[in-house]
Scaffold this active site. Structure first.
Site, PDB file in Angstrom:
ATOM      1  N   LYS A 213       0.926  -1.189   0.075  1.00 29.93           N
ATOM      2  CA  LYS A 213      -0.058  -0.107   0.015  1.00 29.93           C
ATOM      3  C   LYS A 213       1.126   0.990   0.081  1.00 29.93           C
ATOM      4  O   LYS A 213       1.947   1.191   0.413  1.00 29.93           O
ATOM      5  CB  LYS A 213      -0.830   0.104   1.251  1.00 29.93           C
ATOM      6  CG  LYS A 213       0.051   0.083   2.622  1.00 29.93           C
ATOM      7  CD  LYS A 213      -1.043  -0.260   3.692  1.00 29.93           C
ATOM      8  CE  LYS A 213      -0.431  -0.384   5.081  1.00 29.93           C
ATOM      9  NZ  LYS A 213      -1.219  -0.739   6.051  1.00 29.93           N
TER      10      LYS A 213
ATOM     11  N   ARG B 232     -11.461  -0.272  14.325  1.00 34.28           N
ATOM     12  CA  ARG B 232     -11.017   0.555  13.307  1.00 34.28           C
ATOM     13  C   ARG B 232     -12.174   0.223  12.167  1.00 34.28           C
ATOM     14  O   ARG B 232     -13.201   0.877  11.610  1.00 34.28           O
ATOM     15  CB  ARG B 232      -9.635   0.521  12.703  1.00 34.28           C
ATOM     16  CG  ARG B 232      -9.390   1.392  11.681  1.00 34.28           C
ATOM     17  CD  ARG B 232      -8.078   1.290  11.244  1.00 34.28           C
ATOM     18  NE  ARG B 232      -7.573  -0.030  10.688  1.00 34.28           N
ATOM     19  CZ  ARG B 232      -6.132  -0.121  10.246  1.00 34.28           C
ATOM     20  NH1 ARG B 232      -5.516   0.624  10.256  1.00 34.28           N
ATOM     21  NH2 ARG B 232      -5.719  -1.393   9.838  1.00 34.28           N
TER      22      ARG B 232
ATOM     23  N   HIS C 148      -7.201  -7.305  12.837  1.00 35.67           N
ATOM     24  CA  HIS C 148      -5.714  -6.381  12.911  1.00 35.67           C
ATOM     25  C   HIS C 148      -5.673  -6.141  14.388  1.00 35.67           C
ATOM     26  O   HIS C 148      -6.704  -5.695  14.905  1.00 35.67           O
ATOM     27  CB  HIS C 148      -6.084  -5.467  11.946  1.00 35.67           C
ATOM     28  CG  HIS C 148      -4.582  -4.656  11.723  1.00 35.67           C
ATOM     29  ND1 HIS C 148      -3.690  -5.243  11.072  1.00 35.67           N
ATOM     30  CD2 HIS C 148      -4.203  -3.299  11.720  1.00 35.67           C
ATOM     31  CE1 HIS C 148      -2.802  -4.300  11.012  1.00 35.67           C
ATOM     32  NE2 HIS C 148      -3.056  -3.185  11.611  1.00 35.67           N
TER      33      HIS C 148
ATOM     34  N   ARG D 276       0.530 -10.744   7.061  1.00 36.92           N
ATOM     35  CA  ARG D 276       0.244  -9.639   6.033  1.00 36.92           C
ATOM     36  C   ARG D 276       1.478  -8.813   6.535  1.00 36.92           C
ATOM     37  O   ARG D 276       1.515  -7.995   7.581  1.00 36.92           O
ATOM     38  CB  ARG D 276      -0.776  -8.857   6.135  1.00 36.92           C
ATOM     39  CG  ARG D 276      -2.197  -9.760   6.132  1.00 36.92           C
ATOM     40  CD  ARG D 276      -3.376  -8.724   6.214  1.00 36.92           C
ATOM     41  NE  ARG D 276      -3.453  -8.362   7.575  1.00 36.92           N
ATOM     42  CZ  ARG D 276      -4.126  -8.526   8.568  1.00 36.92           C
ATOM     43  NH1 ARG D 276      -4.760  -9.471   8.359  1.00 36.92           N
ATOM     44  NH2 ARG D 276      -4.158  -7.940   9.686  1.00 36.92           N
TER      45      ARG D 276
ATOM     46  N   TYR E  34      14.495  31.253   5.888  1.00 38.94           N
ATOM     47  CA  TYR E  34      13.367  31.897   6.325  1.00 38.94           C
ATOM     48  C   TYR E  34      13.564  32.318   8.088  1.00 38.94           C
ATOM     49  O   TYR E  34      13.744  31.379   8.588  1.00 38.94           O
ATOM     50  CB  TYR E  34      11.992  31.168   6.104  1.00 38.94           C
ATOM     51  CG  TYR E  34      11.795  31.153   4.615  1.00 38.94           C
ATOM     52  CD1 TYR E  34      11.651  32.487   3.820  1.00 38.94           C
ATOM     53  CD2 TYR E  34      11.613  29.926   4.030  1.00 38.94           C
ATOM     54  CE1 TYR E  34      11.029  32.408   2.320  1.00 38.94           C
ATOM     55  CE2 TYR E  34      11.247  29.894   2.624  1.00 38.94           C
ATOM     56  CZ  TYR E  34      11.041  30.994   1.848  1.00 38.94           C
ATOM     57  OH  TYR E  34      10.981  31.030   0.505  1.00 38.94           O
TER      58      TYR E  34
ATOM     59  N   CYS F 257      12.945  24.607   3.746  1.00 35.91           N
ATOM     60  CA  CYS F 257      12.086  25.453   2.645  1.00 35.91           C
ATOM     61  C   CYS F 257      11.250  24.144   2.027  1.00 35.91           C
ATOM     62  O   CYS F 257      11.547  23.049   2.129  1.00 35.91           O
ATOM     63  CB  CYS F 257      12.958  26.179   1.839  1.00 35.91           C
ATOM     64  SG  CYS F 257      14.027  27.319   2.423  1.00 35.91           S
TER      65      CYS F 257
ATOM     66  N   ASP G 259      11.566  23.407  -1.388  1.00 37.46           N
ATOM     67  CA  ASP G 259      12.303  22.851  -2.338  1.00 37.46           C
ATOM     68  C   ASP G 259      13.809  22.657  -1.971  1.00 37.46           C
ATOM     69  O   ASP G 259      14.402  22.198  -2.712  1.00 37.46           O
ATOM     70  CB  ASP G 259      12.229  23.695  -3.701  1.00 37.46           C
ATOM     71  CG  ASP G 259      10.754  23.724  -4.069  1.00 37.46           C
ATOM     72  OD1 ASP G 259       9.693  23.034  -3.919  1.00 37.46           O
ATOM     73  OD2 ASP G 259      10.476  25.065  -4.148  1.00 37.46           O
TER      74      ASP G 259
HETATM   75  C1  LIG Z   1      -0.867  -1.680   6.798  1.00 37.00           C
HETATM   76  C2  LIG Z   1      -1.387  -2.973   7.234  1.00 37.00           C
HETATM   77  C3  LIG Z   1      -0.510  -4.340   7.440  1.00 37.00           C
HETATM   78  C4  LIG Z   1       1.058  -4.093   7.348  1.00 37.00           C
HETATM   79  O1  LIG Z   1       1.372  -3.692   8.611  1.00 37.00           O
HETATM   80  P1  LIG Z   1       3.106  -3.720   8.798  1.00 37.00           P
HETATM   81  O2  LIG Z   1       3.238  -3.276  10.227  1.00 37.00           O
HETATM   82  O3  LIG Z   1       3.726  -2.649   7.904  1.00 37.00           O
HETATM   83  O4  LIG Z   1       3.573  -5.089   8.580  1.00 37.00           O
HETATM   84  C5  LIG Z   1      -1.142  -5.374   7.727  1.00 37.00           C
HETATM   85  N1  LIG Z   1      -2.607  -5.422   7.830  1.00 37.00           N
HETATM   86  C6  LIG Z   1      -3.364  -4.445   7.656  1.00 37.00           C
HETATM   87  C7  LIG Z   1      -4.734  -4.694   7.880  1.00 37.00           C
HETATM   88  C8  LIG Z   1      -2.759  -3.100   7.438  1.00 37.00           C
HETATM   89  O5  LIG Z   1      -3.401  -1.945   7.328  1.00 37.00           O
END
Ligand SMILES: *Cc1c(COP(=O)(O)O)cnc(C)c1O
Length: 385
Positions: free
Chosen positions: A42, A140, A169, A225, A269, A317, A319
């Site tokens: 992602k 969530r 999660h 994941r 700045y 800044c 850039d």
């Molecule tokens: C982003 C995400 C992950 C990966 O998490 P990491 O801590 O980067 O390994 C796994 N599951 C879900 C649902 C996520 O949103």
């Protein structure tokens, strides 16, 4: 002058694909042989470039991919990825035709969405695969774990949909021995047991992101994941001693101007920095907050040049930013060779024996390494090594 960096700009991101492949293999080894590795790409692979990274991950053993948005999934398909791509959340109903066209598997948790998905799939003469997310305590996304069985009773009549995964999660997987983590795990395993007892097929069961994959090998179920770990960073202190990872991203620039200011001269700045040492240079690099170098790092961070750690000075800044290079110090009264236009500066990564990590920048910014990586995807060109 050295031929290094992109043609049109003297600042860039370097992505070390061999380090990325090494990290993928490290996680593959951590998983039981039957467990699938889902590489989370992602946010353009946490700023590393999803297309190139996914290709490298595939070659190193990735079983499938996960993205946050439909457009990220479409881009991955267009780049030639053929493995399953799961969306980590539920998109709006207006995205359904794209899910079907590009074979993206949504994670679902509302009856409105999943029934609309089923209808479109029937119209397309297909069956829509989905993963069901369970909210086991993070509050969530997901179906409340206590409603899991009822939810499946409500939707399972539909011939246009088919469950191929069930997930959750964790909110505190990166804290060892955490009570809330154990409770979430208990709620998840209870919900899975109830779903099975009610006769529902749950597909691939998965709950571990990087932290839990490292700390809890016993909770691998069918898939893990993994995101941040693949990019060579640790999700928290707790995992550092458990696994050796190789950071994948470096950020570099070349000096566009170097001057020897007079004492009292102000820099950038607001002139928040004033020159107080007669033996220094102020050098400018074309890298600013629009490139992801947060303005909150102003006057706090260091950069590496000629293998030396030196202070960034003045406000960062949009850039550009500046740093101070000592031409002479007490330890080196004989002095250093001055900086020249074109010299390479390392903002993230290593130069000689010195190293600036995403964790160092994150600590200075009061954030986490994840955000530091994502930010460098704003405008910088990536060079794959
Ligand atoms: C982003 C995400 C992950 C990966 O998490 P990491 O801590 O980067 O390994 C796994 N599951 C879900 C649902 C996520 O949103």
């Amino acid at each position: 002058m050295q031929e290094i960096g992109p043609k049109n700009r003297w600042s860039w991101v370097e992505i070390n694909l061999s380090a990325l492949r090494r990290n993928v293999r490290t996680f593959k080894k951590l998983l039981n042989p039957s467990v699938r590795l889902v590489c989370v790409v992602k946010a353009d692979a946490y700023g590393h470039g999803a297309a190139a990274c996914a290709r490298a991950m595939s070659s190193a053993g990735a079983n499938q991919f996960a993205v946050a948005t439909v457009d990220e999934g479409i881009a991955l398909r267009k780049s030639g990825i053929t493995q399953p791509i799961v969306l980590l959340s539920e998109p709006p109903e207006t995205a359904i035709d794209d899910l079907i066209e590009y074979s993206l598997i949504p994670t679902i948790y509302t009856t409105e969405f999943v029934l609309a998905y089923g209808e479109r799939c029937v119209a397309h003469n297909t069956v829509g695969k989905y993963h069901m997310a369970l909210d086991t305590g993070m509050t969530r996304v997901g179906v409340a774990a206590s409603d899991a069985v009822e939810f499946r009773h409500t939707i399972d009549f539909h011939r246009g949909i088919s469950c191929i995964g069930t997930s959750t999660h964790f909110a505190t997987a990166d804290i060892e021995g955490d009570w809330d983590f154990r409770r979430q795990y208990q709620v998840f395993s209870d919900a899975i047991r109830e779903l099975h007892a009610a006769g529902f097929y749950t597909g691939l069961i998965h709950c571990n992101s990087t932290a839990a994959t490292i700390l809890h090998p016993e909770l691998q179920f069918d898939m893990c994941r993994v995101g941040i770990g693949l990019y060579g960073l640790h999700p928290s202190e707790a995992t550092v001693s458990r696994l050796e990872l190789s950071p994948v991203m470096s950020v570099k620039a070349r000096v566009v101007r170097a001057v020897e200011p007079r004492i009292g001269d102000g820099v950038s700045y607001g002139m928040t920095y004033r020159v107080s040492d007669p033996h220094l240079q102020i050098a400018t690099i074309p890298l600013g907050y629009a490139d992801g170098l947060s303005r909150s790092l102003s006057n706090k961070m260091d950069v590496l040049v000629k293998g030396q750690r030196v202070h960034q000075v003045g406000r960062i800044c949009m850039d550009q930013c500046m740093f101070a290079y000592p031409l002479q110090t007490l330890a080196h009264p004989q002095g250093f060779a001055p900086i020249e236009r074109g010299d390479v500066v390392t903002v993230l990564g290593e130069d000689g024996a010195e190293y600036i990590s995403a964790d160092e920048l994150a600590a200075l910014r009061n954030t986490i390494n994840y955000e530091v990586l994502c930010d460098f995807s704003l405008r910088l060109e990536r060079i794959y090594l």
